[in-house]
Design a protein around this motif. Sequence first.
Motif, PDB file in Angstrom:
ATOM      1  N   GLU A  83       0.830  -1.220   0.000  1.00 45.27           N
ATOM      2  CA  GLU A  83       0.000   0.000   0.000  1.00 45.27           C
ATOM      3  C   GLU A  83       0.858   1.261   0.000  1.00 45.27           C
ATOM      4  N   LEU A  84       1.832   1.267  -0.875  1.00 43.15           N
ATOM      5  CA  LEU A  84       2.772   2.380  -0.912  1.00 43.15           C
ATOM      6  C   LEU A  84       2.102   3.628  -1.473  1.00 43.15           C
ATOM      7  N   ARG A  85       2.251   4.745  -0.715  1.00 37.69           N
ATOM      8  CA  ARG A  85       1.735   6.023  -1.216  1.00 37.69           C
ATOM      9  C   ARG A  85       2.816   7.073  -1.060  1.00 37.69           C
ATOM     10  N   LYS A  86       2.942   7.930  -2.049  1.00 37.96           N
ATOM     11  CA  LYS A  86       3.893   9.036  -1.936  1.00 37.96           C
ATOM     12  C   LYS A  86       3.251  10.299  -2.460  1.00 37.96           C
ATOM     13  N   THR A  87       3.159  11.285  -1.579  1.00 41.07           N
ATOM     14  CA  THR A  87       2.603  12.576  -1.956  1.00 41.07           C
ATOM     15  C   THR A  87       3.693  13.618  -1.800  1.00 41.07           C
ATOM     16  N   TYR A  88       3.979  14.352  -2.845  1.00 42.01           N
ATOM     17  CA  TYR A  88       4.948  15.444  -2.725  1.00 42.01           C
ATOM     18  C   TYR A  88       4.236  16.678  -2.212  1.00 42.01           C
ATOM     19  N   PRO A  89       4.813  17.305  -1.174  1.00 48.37           N
ATOM     20  CA  PRO A  89       4.159  18.521  -0.657  1.00 48.37           C
ATOM     21  C   PRO A  89       4.196  19.625  -1.704  1.00 48.37           C
TER      22      PRO A  89
ATOM     23  N   THR B 224      -0.353  22.777  -5.363  1.00 46.39           N
ATOM     24  CA  THR B 224      -1.065  21.705  -4.701  1.00 46.39           C
ATOM     25  C   THR B 224      -0.150  20.510  -4.532  1.00 46.39           C
ATOM     26  N   GLU B 225      -0.537  19.625  -3.657  1.00 44.54           N
ATOM     27  CA  GLU B 225       0.228  18.403  -3.457  1.00 44.54           C
ATOM     28  C   GLU B 225       0.147  17.547  -4.718  1.00 44.54           C
ATOM     29  N   THR B 226       1.205  16.774  -4.938  1.00 39.22           N
ATOM     30  CA  THR B 226       1.183  15.875  -6.084  1.00 39.22           C
ATOM     31  C   THR B 226       1.254  14.454  -5.547  1.00 39.22           C
ATOM     32  N   ARG B 227       0.318  13.632  -5.969  1.00 43.46           N
ATOM     33  CA  ARG B 227       0.365  12.236  -5.559  1.00 43.46           C
ATOM     34  C   ARG B 227       1.059  11.445  -6.661  1.00 43.46           C
ATOM     35  N   ALA B 228       2.246  10.937  -6.361  1.00 42.47           N
ATOM     36  CA  ALA B 228       3.035  10.266  -7.393  1.00 42.47           C
ATOM     37  C   ALA B 228       2.805   8.765  -7.375  1.00 42.47           C
ATOM     38  N   VAL B 229       2.628   8.221  -6.167  1.00 42.98           N
ATOM     39  CA  VAL B 229       2.395   6.783  -6.046  1.00 42.98           C
ATOM     40  C   VAL B 229       1.172   6.596  -5.163  1.00 42.98           C
ATOM     41  N   ASP B 230       0.272   5.699  -5.573  1.00 40.33           N
ATOM     42  CA  ASP B 230      -1.023   5.643  -4.904  1.00 40.33           C
ATOM     43  C   ASP B 230      -1.434   4.196  -4.607  1.00 40.33           C
TER      44      ASP B 230
ATOM     45  N   LEU C 264      13.974   8.356  -0.996  1.00 40.55           N
ATOM     46  CA  LEU C 264      12.727   9.033  -0.664  1.00 40.55           C
ATOM     47  C   LEU C 264      12.011   8.235   0.424  1.00 40.55           C
ATOM     48  N   HIS C 265      11.260   8.944   1.237  1.00 41.26           N
ATOM     49  CA  HIS C 265      10.430   8.253   2.230  1.00 41.26           C
ATOM     50  C   HIS C 265       9.011   8.121   1.678  1.00 41.26           C
ATOM     51  N   PRO C 266       8.341   6.996   1.941  1.00 40.88           N
ATOM     52  CA  PRO C 266       6.936   6.911   1.531  1.00 40.88           C
ATOM     53  C   PRO C 266       6.097   7.786   2.446  1.00 40.88           C
ATOM     54  N   THR C 267       4.985   8.292   1.933  1.00 42.58           N
ATOM     55  CA  THR C 267       4.087   9.072   2.777  1.00 42.58           C
ATOM     56  C   THR C 267       3.330   8.106   3.700  1.00 42.58           C
ATOM     57  N   THR C 268       2.801   7.028   3.135  1.00 43.73           N
ATOM     58  CA  THR C 268       2.266   5.939   3.952  1.00 43.73           C
ATOM     59  C   THR C 268       2.636   4.628   3.276  1.00 43.73           C
ATOM     60  N   GLY C 269       2.400   3.535   3.982  1.00 40.23           N
ATOM     61  CA  GLY C 269       2.731   2.216   3.435  1.00 40.23           C
ATOM     62  C   GLY C 269       4.109   1.768   3.915  1.00 40.23           C
ATOM     63  N   THR C 270       4.420   0.503   3.669  1.00 36.74           N
ATOM     64  CA  THR C 270       5.703  -0.019   4.135  1.00 36.74           C
ATOM     65  C   THR C 270       6.438  -0.695   2.988  1.00 36.74           C
ATOM     66  N   ILE C 271       7.760  -0.682   3.098  1.00 39.66           N
ATOM     67  CA  ILE C 271       8.590  -1.431   2.170  1.00 39.66           C
ATOM     68  C   ILE C 271       9.608  -2.176   3.011  1.00 39.66           C
ATOM     69  N   THR C 272       9.743  -3.464   2.736  1.00 43.73           N
ATOM     70  CA  THR C 272      10.787  -4.216   3.415  1.00 43.73           C
ATOM     71  C   THR C 272      11.682  -4.863   2.373  1.00 43.73           C
ATOM     72  N   VAL C 273      12.954  -4.926   2.722  1.00 39.87           N
ATOM     73  CA  VAL C 273      13.933  -5.604   1.884  1.00 39.87           C
ATOM     74  C   VAL C 273      14.477  -6.751   2.725  1.00 39.87           C
ATOM     75  N   ASP C 274      14.149  -7.965   2.347  1.00 37.94           N
ATOM     76  CA  ASP C 274      14.482  -9.144   3.157  1.00 37.94           C
ATOM     77  C   ASP C 274      14.100  -8.907   4.612  1.00 37.94           C
ATOM     78  N   GLY C 275      12.949  -8.339   4.828  1.00 37.89           N
ATOM     79  CA  GLY C 275      12.457  -8.122   6.183  1.00 37.89           C
ATOM     80  C   GLY C 275      12.920  -6.830   6.833  1.00 37.89           C
ATOM     81  N   LEU C 276      13.879  -6.126   6.211  1.00 36.79           N
ATOM     82  CA  LEU C 276      14.358  -4.872   6.792  1.00 36.79           C
ATOM     83  C   LEU C 276      13.504  -3.722   6.283  1.00 36.79           C
ATOM     84  N   ASP C 277      13.108  -2.822   7.198  1.00 43.88           N
ATOM     85  CA  ASP C 277      12.273  -1.696   6.811  1.00 43.88           C
ATOM     86  C   ASP C 277      13.139  -0.604   6.177  1.00 43.88           C
TER      87      ASP C 277
END
Lengths: 269, 273, 323
Positions: free
Chosen positions: C6-12, C24-30, C63-76
């Motif tokens: 559920e990766l989301r990225k909004t640029y301020p 306005t904010e830009t939502r790049a990943v939704d 970049l940091h995600p606005t919400t959502g998680t990403i793990t690489v082999d279990g590492l955040d």
Amino acid sequence: MATAMPTLRRNWLVTMRAYQWTYFVGTLATGILTVGLAYLAYHSIGGGRAGGGFAAAAGTADYLGYVTVGAAASMFTVRMVLWVAKAQITEQREGTLESQVLAPARRLPYLVGVGLQSLTTTVVEVVVMLAFAVMIGVRLPAPDPVTLLAAFVAASVAVFGISVPLSAIMITAGEAHITQNTLFVAMGLLCGFTFPPAYLPDPLRWLGEALPVTSALRALRAATLDHAPLSAAAPDLLLCLALGLAYLIVGLRLLGPAERVAIQRGGSA
Amino acid sequence: MSAALRVFAAEGLKQHRRIFGSKLVVFSMLLWPVLTLATTYYTVLPVTSAPGAAQRWPLVAEPGRLLAFLAAGALAYTFFFSLVQSAWHFSFERVSGTLEAMFLTPASRMALVLANGSSALVQNAWLFGCFGIAAALATGSLHLAHPGMLAVAALALLVPAVAWGAFLNSLLMFSRDSAFLYTLLDDPLWFVAGVRLPLFALPVWVKAIGLAFPLTTSLTVLRGALLDGRDTGELAGHLAFLAGLSAVLLGLTAVLLRVGERHAQRTGSLQLF
Amino acid sequence: MIVTRELRKTYPAKRTLFRRSGGTETRAVDGLSLSIPPGAVTGLLGLNGAGKTTTIKIIATLLHPTTGTITVDGLDVVRDARAVRRRINLIAGGERMVYARLTGRENLWYFGQLYDVPRATLRARIDELLELVGLPDAADTLVERYSRGMRQRLSIARGLINQPAYLLLDEPTLGLDAPIARDLRAVVARLAQEGVGVLLTSHYLAEVEELCGHVYVIDRGRLVAEGSPTALTAGTRLPHTVELTLAEAAPAVSVAVGALGAEVETGLDAEGRPTYVLRSPDDLAGELATAVVRAGGAIVRLEVNPPTLEDAILAMAAPAPVS
């Protein structure tokens, strides 16, 4: 004039659209701080007096006036050289040197156009610096207007003259930073901007005399600090003009070969 | 720790190539400072030789000591300004894309800016440093309380300079107009730091501004230790202030790096201001 | 495995120093959920502005995600950024990310130091990588003398210096000469065979078709389709095109072709021979050939063009037609 006026107009438009505040603030700061340094030293160390045979060497006892005129002239020189001498290397960097060389226009009117335009902005900038000097209490006696005008013209020719061979050196070397700053630092020592060249060892003094800015400075100070009539400043004015024109002629001769070297290097890169 | 040392080695090579590869170093680090020093000396000569000047500033009674005073100023200024230049170059890495490549690596950001600053210092300043030491020995203007004060002077110059360099790196790395900061830190720096005038000649407000720059106190220690024969006891106050200021600069660097990278991660822009 | 949930990225909105400049904010990943397994090449496709580069940069910790998680082999990627950086690397197209004043070898040594690559292996690794990207002869030349392609190849070597477990490739062949791009594809395929997990974005869809086992298609930051390139193409029901040229006109053939139920276009070629172009969601080549021969036609030329991944992507990214 067919080349000078369009160049003037082009540079005017560029200046108005993207004025380089950083350069201006830099040279203004140098001017103001040079006067500031002299002012503080004069009052807190010299106790409001200058010694060491300053009056005899400088031709005036007015230390602050002397330094202020020098700082203004230095600012004028630096700004004009940055404009005129760097005009062609800037074209080279932006890739327009070749189209400029291709055009049938001659170099001199082009550089005159650049010079006239930079004269307008530079004069405004120098006035800002002088206003600061007056604000902190430096007093410049009412100058002789005719001598001042003549000295200003001579100084412009001098600075324009040395800028042309410098431009040739810059485009040949493909480098401006070392060339320009070495010239500025050397002129600072040799030409008598902030102290009488009489303080220097003889060989250095002669070296300074070979630069037209040295005689231009003497004429400018005679006009502003001494209220000298034109006849009194005439020898310096003529020396300055002769030297300035000599540099100009040598410079114009060098430009052709320099452009060829620059374009050849551009082609091989 | 070993990882940080390897960052130092890496930055050392990079700075060596950047600075040593060009002839610029001979000009900017030797010819220009020496010519400027001569100009400064002659400019203040009329006032230092004014009647009564020696009562206000005893040092001017001997032209050799005046020259040594100004030369020490030029030396310290050259060291500190070389870091402004190096930080200016560092800011180009944002444009060229190598800053992003650096941020991709796990290397400590603090180690990176410290390494960049200290290698620039070593690469840049050794020439003028050697020249200064040679000139001081040749003219006999060194006046030391004991030989150990040489080390104290060197540390008082180098440690704050590295902290200053790291701080500038972190500042310029994230700044939109680094050319402006560069200009701002050129002439005003020598003016407020007492490089060409003794501090007593400066107005109080200029002195106050000057205290914020480590160059000012560094120079006070340098002149005290090398020219006036002071020992650590006499300079303790200045040394403590200098240590505190260096720590503050390093603290600010850490904050800037953190805030800057966070900002970049949030907005996608490496420009913080 | 790299897993995004559920990766989301909004640029301020862009801000000046003192005030918001009204943007306005830009939502790049939704709401993107992807899995990038080790030992395979996973594709990430979309049109420009689809959010591909943003996604890659988030995984790369830039970049940091606005919400959502990403793990690489279990590492955040946010919490354990340093550990993640050791396991990944990013290669972006273009010749950036290397130092012009250093030689190729020095560039790799520099980044090797920053990655803390064991001293004992660094030298050998550098030689190996220079060999891999075809720069052994230019290893000790300053990068400022390199051509564009050489810089880019060095940039690829830089991306491999830490032997990443996961490699993020953002348009890696952009601007590369064709033979070098082909070599790079071979390298990527080999890395995947050796167990590296690769995420690839590319404008060259043939490249993606060749390398990727699984492809995610995103549009305006959202996942619109996923699957193998073949499945994706089949799923769009885009027409296969069959072009047929006969020796001479035969009315019975026209009737037989018409009976196949495909969209048919008829015409004459340069020599005056009759041509038929059939478009149908299914591959009709076999049926067509049989029907023509039965109707007594003589086939001069028969060409089959199945839909490509590019056609499929274009179809998916285009707004649905209003009917």
